[in-house]
Motif scaffolding. Structure first.
Motif, mmCIF file in Angstrom:
data_model
loop_
_atom_site.group_PDB
_atom_site.id
_atom_site.type_symbol
_atom_site.label_atom_id
_atom_site.label_comp_id
_atom_site.label_asym_id
_atom_site.label_seq_id
_atom_site.Cartn_x
_atom_site.Cartn_y
_atom_site.Cartn_z
ATOM 1 N N VAL A 70 26.293 12.386 54.000
ATOM 2 C CA VAL A 70 25.156 11.560 54.373
ATOM 3 C C VAL A 70 25.352 11.242 55.852
ATOM 4 O O VAL A 70 26.348 10.634 56.234
ATOM 5 N N ILE A 79 28.965 9.905 56.365
ATOM 6 C CA ILE A 79 29.480 9.250 55.175
ATOM 7 C C ILE A 79 29.754 10.313 54.126
ATOM 8 O O ILE A 79 28.880 11.126 53.830
ATOM 9 N N LEU A 85 26.180 12.031 43.614
ATOM 10 C CA LEU A 85 24.950 11.572 44.249
ATOM 11 C C LEU A 85 23.839 12.609 44.119
ATOM 12 O O LEU A 85 22.655 12.272 44.112
ATOM 13 N N GLN A 88 21.336 14.022 39.847
ATOM 14 C CA GLN A 88 19.987 13.869 39.306
ATOM 15 C C GLN A 88 19.049 14.905 39.927
ATOM 16 O O GLN A 88 18.288 15.577 39.237
ATOM 17 N N LEU A 89 19.167 15.051 41.244
ATOM 18 C CA LEU A 89 18.343 16.028 41.947
ATOM 19 C C LEU A 89 18.673 17.436 41.459
ATOM 20 O O LEU A 89 17.789 18.258 41.220
ATOM 21 N N GLN A 92 17.174 17.998 38.097
ATOM 22 C CA GLN A 92 15.722 18.144 38.186
ATOM 23 C C GLN A 92 15.311 19.526 38.693
ATOM 24 O O GLN A 92 14.402 20.155 38.167
ATOM 25 N N ALA A 113 22.932 1.846 57.409
ATOM 26 C CA ALA A 113 22.662 0.411 57.320
ATOM 27 C C ALA A 113 22.860 -0.284 58.670
ATOM 28 O O ALA A 113 22.020 -1.081 59.096
ATOM 29 N N GLN B 88 14.358 9.541 43.961
ATOM 30 C CA GLN B 88 15.461 8.907 43.237
ATOM 31 C C GLN B 88 16.696 8.809 44.139
ATOM 32 O O GLN B 88 17.345 7.778 44.236
ATOM 33 N N LEU B 89 16.971 9.893 44.832
ATOM 34 C CA LEU B 89 18.108 9.908 45.745
ATOM 35 C C LEU B 89 17.909 8.890 46.850
ATOM 36 O O LEU B 89 18.819 8.134 47.218
ATOM 37 N N GLN B 92 18.496 5.452 45.539
ATOM 38 C CA GLN B 92 19.916 5.223 45.290
ATOM 39 C C GLN B 92 20.684 4.957 46.587
ATOM 40 O O GLN B 92 21.507 4.038 46.659
ATOM 41 N N LEU B 93 20.382 5.735 47.615
ATOM 42 C CA LEU B 93 21.065 5.542 48.899
ATOM 43 C C LEU B 93 20.703 4.188 49.501
ATOM 44 O O LEU B 93 21.551 3.508 50.086
ATOM 45 N N ARG B 97 23.795 1.722 49.626
ATOM 46 C CA ARG B 97 24.372 1.765 50.959
ATOM 47 C C ARG B 97 23.460 1.268 52.063
ATOM 48 O O ARG B 97 23.840 1.302 53.234
#
Lengths: 122, 122
Positions: A70, A79, A85, A88-89, A92, A113, B88-89, B92-93, B97
């Motif tokens: 990331v 990161i 992480l 799910q993707l 799908q 952040a 979704q990703l 989640q991120l 974070r």
DNA sequence: ATAGCTGCAAACGGTTTGCCTCACA
DNA sequence: TGTGAGGCAAACCGTTTGCAGCTAT
């Protein structure tokens, strides 16, 4: 496994993420061309993997080090996130399209952040 | 908006996905340097977006064309998937974070259904 | 006059290629 | 003695920079 290949493996192991250039710096005496060819070979036999962490050179790491990346394109921080992480993707894409996601190549970009908080500078 | 910029916009609109090189080919008489500078400007003002669809040059498209990219690195085909694929990703991120995913830059790699099926070569 | 855009040419970073040499099966 | 690996130099692709000329305020 030649001495040069051992050195390159050792350098990548130690650097965790390394561009070909950084690897070459870490293994003085080994030609940059050899570094490129060796990284390619080691990736091909499954010991290393690479991904692109920004606009410049690709970043190599141990293939066994299974995580996703990331990247903040404001401060360039990287990161390392758990491979889950992408689960799910990945699921799908597999279900909807029969597409098999390559997690080793998985990197997403955005704003971290810290940068989102102090969002003064561009 | 200079004539060159209009041409570049028109070319990207028509090509859907275009590298700087392809844009330059589509707008004869406009210098490649100008194409680079124009793409950068148009991206900066929010009309265009770019992402990396492989090892080579970046690919530009209309920013309004909000989708994500799924690339097969065996056959190099590019699937345009709905932007929702990243939701979704993205969530989640953000939750875990505080990281804000940039969807316009979102591209994932893997093996498409066709290549996975006829998985003889490489 | 001033500021911004363009074109051209040269530099640049990252990568690949060609070729010749060396080591080792 | 033939096959693969390494080194060196040159080519290469994509991109950026410097600079000078032009255009429209």
């Amino acid at each position: 496994m030649t001495p040069q290949r051992e050195s390159v493996m050792a350098a990548v192991t130690q650097l965790v993420h390394a561009t070909p250039d950084q690897v070459a710096d870490a293994v003085p005496g080994v030609d940059l061309t050899t570094v490129y060819r060796t990284l390619e070979t080691l990736e091909h036999i499954g010991l290393l993997a690479h991904t692109h962490l920004g606009h410049g050179a690709p970043s190599y790491r141990l293939a066994a080090d299974d995580h996703v990346h990331v990247v903040c394109h404001r401060c360039s921080s990287v990161i390392d996130a758990p491979a889950g992480l992408a689960d799910q993707l990945s699921r799908q894409l597999a279900e909807e399209r029969g597409f098999i996601l390559d997690r080793s190549h998985f990197t997403v970009f955005g704003t971290c952040a810290d940068c989102a908080a102090g969002s003064s500078h561009d």
